[in-house]
Design an enzyme around this catalytic site. Sequence first.
Site, PDB file in Angstrom:
ATOM      1  N   ASP A 180       4.416  12.205  10.902  1.00  0.00           N
ATOM      2  CA  ASP A 180       4.022  12.950  12.256  1.00  0.00           C
ATOM      3  C   ASP A 180       4.084  14.367  12.045  1.00  0.00           C
ATOM      4  O   ASP A 180       3.173  15.259  12.513  1.00  0.00           O
ATOM      5  CB  ASP A 180       4.878  12.394  13.237  1.00  0.00           C
ATOM      6  CG  ASP A 180       4.754  10.898  13.570  1.00  0.00           C
ATOM      7  OD1 ASP A 180       3.409  10.407  13.591  1.00  0.00           O
ATOM      8  OD2 ASP A 180       5.701  10.316  13.974  1.00  0.00           O
ATOM      9  N   HIS A 205       7.547   7.334  17.276  1.00  0.00           N
ATOM     10  CA  HIS A 205       6.294   6.930  16.318  1.00  0.00           C
ATOM     11  C   HIS A 205       5.427   6.254  16.921  1.00  0.00           C
ATOM     12  O   HIS A 205       5.041   4.997  16.224  1.00  0.00           O
ATOM     13  CB  HIS A 205       6.848   6.570  14.937  1.00  0.00           C
ATOM     14  CG  HIS A 205       5.727   6.644  14.125  1.00  0.00           C
ATOM     15  ND1 HIS A 205       5.057   7.634  13.574  1.00  0.00           N
ATOM     16  CD2 HIS A 205       5.451   5.414  13.520  1.00  0.00           C
ATOM     17  CE1 HIS A 205       3.981   7.134  12.818  1.00  0.00           C
ATOM     18  NE2 HIS A 205       4.092   5.918  12.381  1.00  0.00           N
ATOM     19  N   ASN A 231       6.679  -8.042  12.182  1.00  0.00           N
ATOM     20  CA  ASN A 231       7.604  -7.294  11.395  1.00  0.00           C
ATOM     21  C   ASN A 231       8.919  -7.150  11.868  1.00  0.00           C
ATOM     22  O   ASN A 231       9.955  -6.954  11.004  1.00  0.00           O
ATOM     23  CB  ASN A 231       6.916  -6.005  11.421  1.00  0.00           C
ATOM     24  CG  ASN A 231       5.611  -5.749  10.660  1.00  0.00           C
ATOM     25  OD1 ASN A 231       5.197  -6.683   9.911  1.00  0.00           O
ATOM     26  ND2 ASN A 231       5.181  -4.489  10.682  1.00  0.00           N
ATOM     27  N   GLY A 241       0.848  -1.154  -0.108  1.00  0.00           N
ATOM     28  CA  GLY A 241      -0.056   0.182   0.020  1.00  0.00           C
ATOM     29  C   GLY A 241       0.906   1.312   0.130  1.00  0.00           C
ATOM     30  O   GLY A 241       0.422   2.201  -0.817  1.00  0.00           O
TER      31      GLY A 241
HETATM   32  P1  NAD Z   1       0.815  -3.291   2.963  1.00  0.00           P
HETATM   33  O1  NAD Z   1       0.637  -4.802   3.866  1.00  0.00           O
HETATM   34  O2  NAD Z   1      -0.074  -2.890   2.249  1.00  0.00           O
HETATM   35  O3  NAD Z   1       2.465  -3.523   2.226  1.00  0.00           O
HETATM   36  C1  NAD Z   1       3.408  -4.331   2.758  1.00  0.00           C
HETATM   37  C2  NAD Z   1       4.282  -4.971   1.705  1.00  0.00           C
HETATM   38  O4  NAD Z   1       5.161  -5.572   2.302  1.00  0.00           O
HETATM   39  C3  NAD Z   1       3.569  -6.046   1.039  1.00  0.00           C
HETATM   40  O5  NAD Z   1       3.704  -5.780  -0.325  1.00  0.00           O
HETATM   41  C4  NAD Z   1       4.254  -7.296   1.497  1.00  0.00           C
HETATM   42  O6  NAD Z   1       4.132  -8.387   0.390  1.00  0.00           O
HETATM   43  C5  NAD Z   1       5.421  -6.835   1.673  1.00  0.00           C
HETATM   44  N1  NAD Z   1       6.387  -7.729   2.461  1.00  0.00           N
HETATM   45  C6  NAD Z   1       6.222  -8.674   3.419  1.00  0.00           C
HETATM   46  N2  NAD Z   1       7.014  -9.081   3.808  1.00  0.00           N
HETATM   47  C7  NAD Z   1       8.117  -8.906   3.226  1.00  0.00           C
HETATM   48  C8  NAD Z   1       9.760  -9.307   3.074  1.00  0.00           C
HETATM   49  N3  NAD Z   1      10.110 -10.324   3.912  1.00  0.00           N
HETATM   50  N4  NAD Z   1      10.382  -8.410   2.237  1.00  0.00           N
HETATM   51  C9  NAD Z   1       9.732  -7.488   1.340  1.00  0.00           C
HETATM   52  N5  NAD Z   1       8.662  -7.139   1.316  1.00  0.00           N
HETATM   53  C10 NAD Z   1       7.628  -7.868   2.154  1.00  0.00           C
HETATM   54  O7  NAD Z   1       1.270  -2.404   4.203  1.00  0.00           O
HETATM   55  P2  NAD Z   1       1.625  -0.845   4.105  1.00  0.00           P
HETATM   56  O8  NAD Z   1       0.329  -0.305   4.506  1.00  0.00           O
HETATM   57  O9  NAD Z   1       2.442  -0.609   2.982  1.00  0.00           O
HETATM   58  O10 NAD Z   1       2.441  -0.837   5.404  1.00  0.00           O
HETATM   59  C11 NAD Z   1       3.549  -1.169   5.509  1.00  0.00           C
HETATM   60  C12 NAD Z   1       4.271  -0.919   6.657  1.00  0.00           C
HETATM   61  O11 NAD Z   1       4.379   0.724   7.033  1.00  0.00           O
HETATM   62  C13 NAD Z   1       3.523  -1.365   8.027  1.00  0.00           C
HETATM   63  O12 NAD Z   1       4.277  -1.857   9.046  1.00  0.00           O
HETATM   64  C14 NAD Z   1       3.101  -0.038   8.544  1.00  0.00           C
HETATM   65  O13 NAD Z   1       2.495  -0.135   9.971  1.00  0.00           O
HETATM   66  C15 NAD Z   1       4.033   0.941   8.390  1.00  0.00           C
HETATM   67  N6  NAD Z   1       3.651   2.469   8.406  1.00  0.00           N
HETATM   68  C16 NAD Z   1       4.577   3.109   8.846  1.00  0.00           C
HETATM   69  C17 NAD Z   1       4.384   4.567   8.915  1.00  0.00           C
HETATM   70  C18 NAD Z   1       5.370   5.543   9.428  1.00  0.00           C
HETATM   71  O14 NAD Z   1       4.899   6.650   9.561  1.00  0.00           O
HETATM   72  N7  NAD Z   1       6.572   5.081   9.857  1.00  0.00           N
HETATM   73  C19 NAD Z   1       3.233   5.010   8.464  1.00  0.00           C
HETATM   74  C20 NAD Z   1       2.171   4.114   7.636  1.00  0.00           C
HETATM   75  C21 NAD Z   1       2.715   2.715   7.672  1.00  0.00           C
HETATM   76  C1  LMR Z   2       0.778   5.827  10.800  1.00  0.00           C
HETATM   77  O1  LMR Z   2       1.138   6.784  11.718  1.00  0.00           O
HETATM   78  O2  LMR Z   2      -0.287   6.127  10.173  1.00  0.00           O
HETATM   79  C2  LMR Z   2       1.398   4.661  10.695  1.00  0.00           C
HETATM   80  O3  LMR Z   2       2.369   4.324  11.909  1.00  0.00           O
HETATM   81  C3  LMR Z   2       0.498   3.425  10.627  1.00  0.00           C
HETATM   82  C4  LMR Z   2      -0.390   3.176  11.718  1.00  0.00           C
HETATM   83  O4  LMR Z   2      -0.289   2.011  12.131  1.00  0.00           O
HETATM   84  O5  LMR Z   2      -0.930   4.059  12.511  1.00  0.00           O
END
Ligand code: NAD
Ligand code: LMR
Length: 340
Positions: free
Chosen positions: A175, A202, A119, A37
Site C-alpha cells: 500500500d 489492508h 486462507n 506467484g
Molecule cells: P498463489 O496461488 O500464486 O500462491 C500461493 C501459494 O501458497 C501456492 O504455491 C500454494 O501451493 C501455497 N499454499 C497453499 N496452501 C499452503 C499451505 N498450507 N502451506 C504452504 N503453502 C501453501 O498466490 P499468490 O499470488 O502468491 O498470493 C498469496 C497470498 O498473498 C494470497 O492470499 C493473496 O491474496 C495475498 N496477497 C497479499 C498482499 C498484501 O499486500 N498483503 C499482496 C498480494 C497478495
Molecule cells: C493487493 O493489495 O494487491 C493484495 O491484497 C492482493 C489483492 O487481492 O488485491
Amino acid sequence: LSPSPRPQMEEGVRPAPCRAKGGAPGFKVAVLGAAGGIGQPLSLLMKLNPLVSVLHLYDVVNTPGVTADVSHMDTTAVVRGFLGPNQLEAALTGMDLVIIPAGLPRKPGMTRDDLFNKNAGIVRSLCEGVAKCCPNAIVNLISNPVNSTVPIAAEVFKKAGTYDPKRLLGVTTLDVARANTFVAEVLGIDPKDVNVPVVGGHAGVTILPLLSQVHPPCSFTPDEISYLTKRIQNGGTEVVEAKAGAGSATLSMAFAAAKFGDACLRAMRGDAGVVECSYVASAVTELPFFATKVRLGRAGAEEVLPLGPLNDFERAGLEMAKKELMESIQKGIDFMNKSG
Ligand code: NAD
Ligand code: LMR
C-alpha cells in the site's frame, strides 16, 4: 557431467555460514508458500539479501524445482527446500524470520474477505508450526485477508503460550509502495524521494493514505486527494482486474515483502531508526490491531508510532476504516474460538 573430484554432499547439507558478508550476522529466513506467484520472486529477492545466511523454501507443491533453481544463484544464502506438511517442522526449526505468502489469491469480482474460508485454515496451521518450532521468530504475514489473518495468528500464538505482539507483523508495504508511486506521478518527482504513511488495514476503505503527511511536504487539490485516495485503496483490485483471472499482485508484492523483510532484518541486526508501516497489535485506536508507522528493532515492532495530525477528510476516512476493521478482526477471533 564429469564426476566431481571432491566428495559430493547431499542436496541442502552445505554448512551455513554463521556470518554473512562483511562480518555481519546472517539470519535464517523461511518463506511459506514459496512456490506461489509471490513466493517465487520473493525467494529470489531474499536469496539476494546479504543479511540472509539460510533460506528455507516451504510449500505444499513444487518446492524441489523452485529450490534447485534459486539455489544456483551465487549469493551467500544456503537454500533448502521443504515439501508438504511432513516437512513443515524441519522448514521452521531455528528460523529467525518467517515470511508467509501462502494462500489463495483473488479473482475479479472477489473481495479479500472472500478468501477467508480457505486462507484462515492455512494461516492457522502454518502459525501452529511457527509456535511449535520457532516461537521466537518474527513473522511477516502476507496472506489475505490480512485484516483477519493477523488476528488469527495472534490467537494461535496465544493458545500456544508463545504470543509476543512485537513479533507479529501484517505486511502492508505494498500500500505504501503504491501510494509513493501514485503520489510521485502527480507531483512529477522520483518515487524513491516520496514517503506516504498508509494506516488502518489492508482492504478497501481500511487502506487510509495520510496525504496530509506526505514527505516531502506538499499540498494537493481536492480532486487530486480524491483521485489518489481511491487509486491507492483500489490498487489491488486494479491488478486483479488487469490479470483477468490469473491472480493478484505478485511481482510488486514480492518487491514490497522483500523490502519489509529487509527492514526487519536490519532492525534485528541492531540498526537504529528503521521505521515502516505495518498492521500490528496497537493501542493507537480502540481497535486491537491497526496499521501505522512502527519502529522496528531487534525484537520486532518495538514502538507503534502515533497517527499524527489528521485533517477532516482523513478523520472521516478513519471512522469508516475502523468500522470495517473491527468486523474483520472479530471474524478472525471468532474463527479461532469456533475451531477450539
Ligand atoms: P498463489 O496461488 O500464486 O500462491 C500461493 C501459494 O501458497 C501456492 O504455491 C500454494 O501451493 C501455497 N499454499 C497453499 N496452501 C499452503 C499451505 N498450507 N502451506 C504452504 N503453502 C501453501 O498466490 P499468490 O499470488 O502468491 O498470493 C498469496 C497470498 O498473498 C494470497 O492470499 C493473496 O491474496 C495475498 N496477497 C497479499 C498482499 C498484501 O499486500 N498483503 C499482496 C498480494 C497478495
Ligand atoms: C493487493 O493489495 O494487491 C493484495 O491484497 C492482493 C489483492 O487481492 O488485491
